[in-house]
Design a protein around this motif. Sequence first.
Motif, PDB file in Angstrom:
ATOM      1  N   LEU A  16       0.832  -1.200   0.000  1.00  0.00           N
ATOM      2  CA  LEU A  16       0.000   0.000   0.000  1.00  0.00           C
ATOM      3  C   LEU A  16       0.868   1.252   0.000  1.00  0.00           C
ATOM      4  O   LEU A  16       0.594   2.222  -0.710  1.00  0.00           O
ATOM      5  N   ARG A  17       1.943   1.194   0.784  1.00  0.00           N
ATOM      6  CA  ARG A  17       2.849   2.347   0.872  1.00  0.00           C
ATOM      7  C   ARG A  17       3.519   2.602  -0.487  1.00  0.00           C
ATOM      8  O   ARG A  17       3.560   3.733  -0.972  1.00  0.00           O
ATOM      9  N   SER A  20       1.115   4.090  -2.954  1.00  0.00           N
ATOM     10  CA  SER A  20       0.827   5.519  -2.784  1.00  0.00           C
ATOM     11  C   SER A  20       2.009   6.359  -3.236  1.00  0.00           C
ATOM     12  O   SER A  20       1.842   7.453  -3.784  1.00  0.00           O
ATOM     13  N   GLN A  21       3.235   5.841  -3.024  1.00  0.00           N
ATOM     14  CA  GLN A  21       4.403   6.581  -3.515  1.00  0.00           C
ATOM     15  C   GLN A  21       4.419   6.630  -5.033  1.00  0.00           C
ATOM     16  O   GLN A  21       4.781   7.641  -5.633  1.00  0.00           O
ATOM     17  N   ALA A  23       1.779   6.519  -6.919  1.00  0.00           N
ATOM     18  CA  ALA A  23       0.730   7.456  -7.322  1.00  0.00           C
ATOM     19  C   ALA A  23       1.257   8.886  -7.283  1.00  0.00           C
ATOM     20  O   ALA A  23       0.994   9.686  -8.180  1.00  0.00           O
ATOM     21  N   GLU A  24       2.046   9.175  -6.259  1.00  0.00           N
ATOM     22  CA  GLU A  24       2.605  10.515  -6.117  1.00  0.00           C
ATOM     23  C   GLU A  24       3.553  10.844  -7.266  1.00  0.00           C
ATOM     24  O   GLU A  24       3.505  11.933  -7.847  1.00  0.00           O
ATOM     25  N   ILE A  43       8.158   4.282 -10.649  1.00  0.00           N
ATOM     26  CA  ILE A  43       8.711   3.345  -9.677  1.00  0.00           C
ATOM     27  C   ILE A  43       8.490   1.933 -10.183  1.00  0.00           C
ATOM     28  O   ILE A  43       7.378   1.570 -10.546  1.00  0.00           O
ATOM     29  N   ASN A  74      15.262   2.988   0.434  1.00  0.00           N
ATOM     30  CA  ASN A  74      14.334   3.963  -0.135  1.00  0.00           C
ATOM     31  C   ASN A  74      14.974   5.323  -0.327  1.00  0.00           C
ATOM     32  O   ASN A  74      14.295   6.331  -0.320  1.00  0.00           O
ATOM     33  N   ILE A  81      13.445   3.560  -8.748  1.00  0.00           N
ATOM     34  CA  ILE A  81      12.981   4.730  -9.496  1.00  0.00           C
ATOM     35  C   ILE A  81      13.753   4.817 -10.803  1.00  0.00           C
ATOM     36  O   ILE A  81      14.977   4.861 -10.802  1.00  0.00           O
ATOM     37  N   ALA A 109      -4.199   3.040  -9.258  1.00  0.00           N
ATOM     38  CA  ALA A 109      -5.318   3.293  -8.344  1.00  0.00           C
ATOM     39  C   ALA A 109      -6.121   2.015  -8.116  1.00  0.00           C
ATOM     40  O   ALA A 109      -6.518   1.712  -6.982  1.00  0.00           O
ATOM     41  N   TYR A 112      -4.202  -0.213  -5.916  1.00  0.00           N
ATOM     42  CA  TYR A 112      -4.276   0.325  -4.554  1.00  0.00           C
ATOM     43  C   TYR A 112      -5.566  -0.151  -3.889  1.00  0.00           C
ATOM     44  O   TYR A 112      -5.561  -0.609  -2.747  1.00  0.00           O
ATOM     45  N   GLN A 113      -6.666  -0.048  -4.635  1.00  0.00           N
ATOM     46  CA  GLN A 113      -7.946  -0.478  -4.089  1.00  0.00           C
ATOM     47  C   GLN A 113      -7.943  -1.971  -3.777  1.00  0.00           C
ATOM     48  O   GLN A 113      -8.481  -2.401  -2.751  1.00  0.00           O
ATOM     49  N   LEU A 116      -6.161  -2.501  -0.666  1.00  0.00           N
ATOM     50  CA  LEU A 116      -7.034  -2.079   0.440  1.00  0.00           C
ATOM     51  C   LEU A 116      -8.011  -3.189   0.800  1.00  0.00           C
ATOM     52  O   LEU A 116      -8.246  -3.466   1.974  1.00  0.00           O
ATOM     53  N   LEU A 119      -6.277  -5.880   2.726  1.00  0.00           N
ATOM     54  CA  LEU A 119      -6.013  -5.428   4.087  1.00  0.00           C
ATOM     55  C   LEU A 119      -7.297  -5.472   4.911  1.00  0.00           C
ATOM     56  O   LEU A 119      -7.294  -5.911   6.061  1.00  0.00           O
TER      57      LEU A 119
END
Lengths: 133, 137
Positions: A16-17, A20-21, A23-24, A43, A74, A81, A109, A112-113, A116, A119
Amino acid sequence: MAINFDAALGIHAEALRVRSQRAEMLATNLANADTPNFKARDIDFQAALKAANADQQSGKLERTHQQHFQVNANSVDNPAIQYRTVIQDSLDGNTVDEQVEQAQFMQNAVHYQATLEFLGGKFQSLTKALRGE
Amino acid sequence: MSLFSIFDIAGSGMSAQSLRLNTTASNLANADSVSSSVNESYRARQPIFQAVLDSFDNDFKQGSVKVHGITESQAPIRQEYNPTHPMADDNGYIYHANVDPIAEMANMMSASRSYQNNVEIANTSKQLLLQTLRLGE
């Protein structure tokens, strides 16, 4: 103790982490879609997750001072990267392909879902175990 | 949480693109303006974007976008012989703005598409964050 949160959640928390990275980073690419000489980056999810897992197992080295060397997997020069390969060159040296970035962002995304969901399932089974029903 | 910084990134993208839309609107509005000398005549404006790399301390370098500056087009100013025009100079010439309306229209489309992209990104991130908040329910 048999039940502990880290073991129960498994790889999904780290995933998940990393998601999100990623996505950023993709959002950064899209925000800079018209910036001259901007090079799109992404990434490598598999490599990033492997690095995160290795950290978890070997025990991360924390930086407690600004001048400490970065020894984490990291760090800024993370091999996960990488620069995106260009399909079509542009005159201003920008390598962002909005379509590719948008598609990757959407895919990310959805993943990610999915993570989720996994989890959430883990949490549900933990609650079930706690209740003992 | 890096999903939160997406709002900053997409927001910076939106403000940069809206500034680009602004200059395009200004250029198109002045497409037909005339003046009495080369120096006074309107020149098409164009913003230059620059990536901002911040938070070197973070695990990942992230970047939003900012407007580095606004340049004026160096395309030649068209002069027209029109002695009856009230703005004509001593030799009877008026000077047109060097705006290319077709290029500006293309610019406008590109800016609005990029703006939409950023909105989309912010929207998706919002949904992901809300779902994350409901985790475990």
